[in-house]
Write an enzyme that holds these catalytic residues in place. Sequence first.
Site, PDB file in Angstrom:
ATOM      1  N   GLY A  68      49.797  37.495  43.630  1.00  0.00           N
ATOM      2  CA  GLY A  68      50.588  38.593  43.679  1.00  0.00           C
ATOM      3  C   GLY A  68      50.379  39.639  44.906  1.00  0.00           C
ATOM      4  N   SER A 106      48.516  51.808  42.795  1.00  0.00           N
ATOM      5  CA  SER A 106      48.647  50.385  43.102  1.00  0.00           C
ATOM      6  C   SER A 106      48.444  50.237  44.475  1.00  0.00           C
ATOM      7  CB  SER A 106      50.044  49.916  42.548  1.00  0.00           C
ATOM      8  OG  SER A 106      50.245  48.625  43.432  1.00  0.00           O
ATOM      9  N   GLN A 166      48.557  47.367  46.086  1.00  0.00           N
ATOM     10  CA  GLN A 166      49.418  46.515  46.639  1.00  0.00           C
ATOM     11  C   GLN A 166      50.855  47.269  47.014  1.00  0.00           C
ATOM     12  OE1 GLN A 166      49.940  43.480  43.640  1.00  0.00           O
ATOM     13  NE2 GLN A 166      48.229  42.621  44.025  1.00  0.00           N
ATOM     14  N   ASP A 187      40.231  45.035  38.404  1.00  0.00           N
ATOM     15  CA  ASP A 187      40.517  43.624  38.204  1.00  0.00           C
ATOM     16  C   ASP A 187      38.815  43.080  37.479  1.00  0.00           C
ATOM     17  OD1 ASP A 187      42.600  43.177  39.540  1.00  0.00           O
ATOM     18  OD2 ASP A 187      41.933  42.648  41.527  1.00  0.00           O
ATOM     19  N   ARG A 193      45.807  40.862  30.181  1.00  0.00           N
ATOM     20  CA  ARG A 193      44.177  40.772  30.269  1.00  0.00           C
ATOM     21  C   ARG A 193      43.617  41.376  29.164  1.00  0.00           C
ATOM     22  NH1 ARG A 193      42.607  40.614  36.795  1.00  0.00           N
ATOM     23  NH2 ARG A 193      43.046  38.360  36.928  1.00  0.00           N
TER      24      ARG A 193
END
Length: 747
Positions: free
Chosen positions: A409, A482, A484, A630, A661
């Site tokens: 990702g 985020s 990312q 994470d 998750r």
Amino acid sequence: MSRDAPLFRRVAIIGLGLIGGSFAAALRERGLAGTLVAGSRSARTLEQGLAMGLIDEGSQDLALAVRGADLVLLSTPVSAMERSLAALAPGLSERAIVTDGGSVKGSVIAAARRTLGDHFSRFVPGHPIAGKETSGVAAADAGLYQDHRVILTPLAQTDPAATRAVRELWTALGSEVLEMTPEHHDRVLAETSHLPHLLAFSLVDTLARQGDSTEIFRYAAGGFRDFTRIASSDPVMWHDIFQENRQAVLDALALFRDGIDGFRDAIAAGDSDALMGIMTRANTARAHFLALNARTSYTQARHSDNESSMSDQHDPTFVVQPGGRLRGRARVPGDKSISHRSIMLGALADGITEVEGFLEGEDALATLQAFRDMGVVIEGPHNGKVTVHGVGLHGLKEPGKPLYMGNSGTSMRLLTGLLAGQAFDVTLTGDASLSKRPMERVAKPLREMGASIQTDDGGRPPVRIRGGQTLKGFHYDLPMASAQVKSALLLAGLYAQGETSVTEPAPTRDHTERMLAGFGYPVRSEGPLRAVTGGGVLRACHLEVPADISSSAFLLVGASIAADSDVLLPHVGINPTRTGVIDILRLMGADITLENQRDSGGEPVADLRVRSASLKGIEIPAELVPLAIDEFPAIFVAAACAEGDTVLHGAEELRVKESDRIQVMADGLSALGVDLEVFEDGIRITGGVLGGAEVESHDDHRIAMSFAIAGLRATAPITIRHCATVATSFPGFADLMRSLGLGLEVQ
Ligand code: NAP
């Protein structure tokens, strides 16, 4: 191994050479045919087939040979097929299925269409991708098709029942059956089989015609022998193939000539970058191809020389024995986020960037390959060392095909930003799991900058980016924390007019900003705002990637929960946007100390020491959630081993990671007997005793490794299914954990 009832009552084989004879031998060995008949032009071949016990009957009259057969295999040279089909057609019974083994499909199909009349719909064109350099019936081998591929090229008018029956037969012979169009078959085979044979024949012939060829061959070493082995193949058969697949072979040859001309020019011009480019691309492409062929993952094939035993198997299962302790020193693989960015910025920099400690995991390798596909010369990785020959901000080239991001990702989202301002079109694709992940969160703000980006249904990959757009700097308030999305926008900002700025609702990883600064590109920071101005220059540098704190998290949790443990983790990145896991574990009572703190290429690092401690449940502070996003699968295991309740909220992001998750961890922990409650944005876990169970990783590396460390406190073995993706972030995990004392077996 034979079966109770044959698949076909009477099978006729026309042309009893290597392919036909092996087919007969395999059918016989497995009891798949009642009676086996051969039709051949020569009585001698038929006698030999009878003597070898391959066939029950034989005839030189092909119509007679196929009489009463429910399956006919044609395995003469391709050029002889039309004549053979015309001769056998009058003998075909209505229900007979006809198939063939010819190496070219277009011309064989045309011959069948001309000769079989109404029976053409019962013709299933086929090609076993198996062979030898020897030919004739004497070379027949019952195992020839075992574990090989067979390509079927049925047409629109081919009876699907006939195709099914032929597929079933090859499958029963141990082959993997693929289907494609005849045109595709002929093109692919021209490139992958016909062209290499042509080159081998040509090289031997060229050298043999030199003045003193005996002299040349006397000194020809292993390379010559390897390269020209296939020139020992049957000239008649290859003569046929080059004639019958003329156009596709010529096209493949033209493609090759372009390639070899480029190679020649690079040598003539002494262009060492171009030479390294060709060879590093070829080298990795071959590793990739071997990996696919061995049906293992990319990383597993690359590491097969230096990783032990079963960890190289395709999609392994982890079996963890209960109990144990962790003791020793462990160098954890390099940080994934920093590895990705080292390639991206190194590629866009002016000059050569040396990277050490690069994570040789699937995800970072996907980024590396993408830049190779865009013309960047990248040497390595060799033992974590990578040399990136930067092409400058505007030096990327249009890739010849979609860029494949595998499971990563990070690669897809960051590259979407970085590629939004290029002059060329590009498409980003990923594996099945990545193809389900949301991409609109980056595409939408990039469009506001003027990018042209298309996502698929539901905002998912593939991501199609149209080049040649003018990007304008803008300000964006991130709706979610985020890193990312922030990074994608800052990377797009390098190509935008004016300033691009982002504010984040909570601090997220700042590796992009730190590394941009490390490459000499100014980043403006004011409170939660980060901004870059387009049109600058990145300057190559030397980078040492710190050990990944996300991977270290499994050891931090493992050594905390297992009695009598003491582990030292050297050179771990402790970027404050990543240390949430240390803060959370310390709040739970973990004994973690940071020793020898220092700076490494703009990133803070330390040696982490962790010893067993009795943990207690906590309410996880909201501000730490994005800093440990994470690491939650591992933290959940800590919570399950702590005294009392641990409660997490504000972590809905966990539901769109490599797996959901929250749910996947909840399912696994429940199976181990843990009491918990799932919320939309988090979970409550009550610590207690862990039992044993079989759990599913859902192809999520962090889930797999979390349940592996849970074994340290379990009362019975834990079996974890589908652990291949562990290599994406932590190659060598099983070996390292075993060396520290975990009873982990890879099956
Ligand atoms: P092979 O061992 O030379 O056998 C060819 C058979 O066809 C022999 O029985 C031969 O009869 C017969 N034949 C030869 N010329 C003929 C003609 N003009 N008229 C009628 N019959 C003739 O060849 P093979 O390797 O089995 O190849 C057979 C087919 O499989 C070819 O279409 C080839 O493209 C394909 N194929 C080959 C390979 C490979 O690696 N060898 C792999 C995949 C597919 P005699 O016994 O009387 O000589």
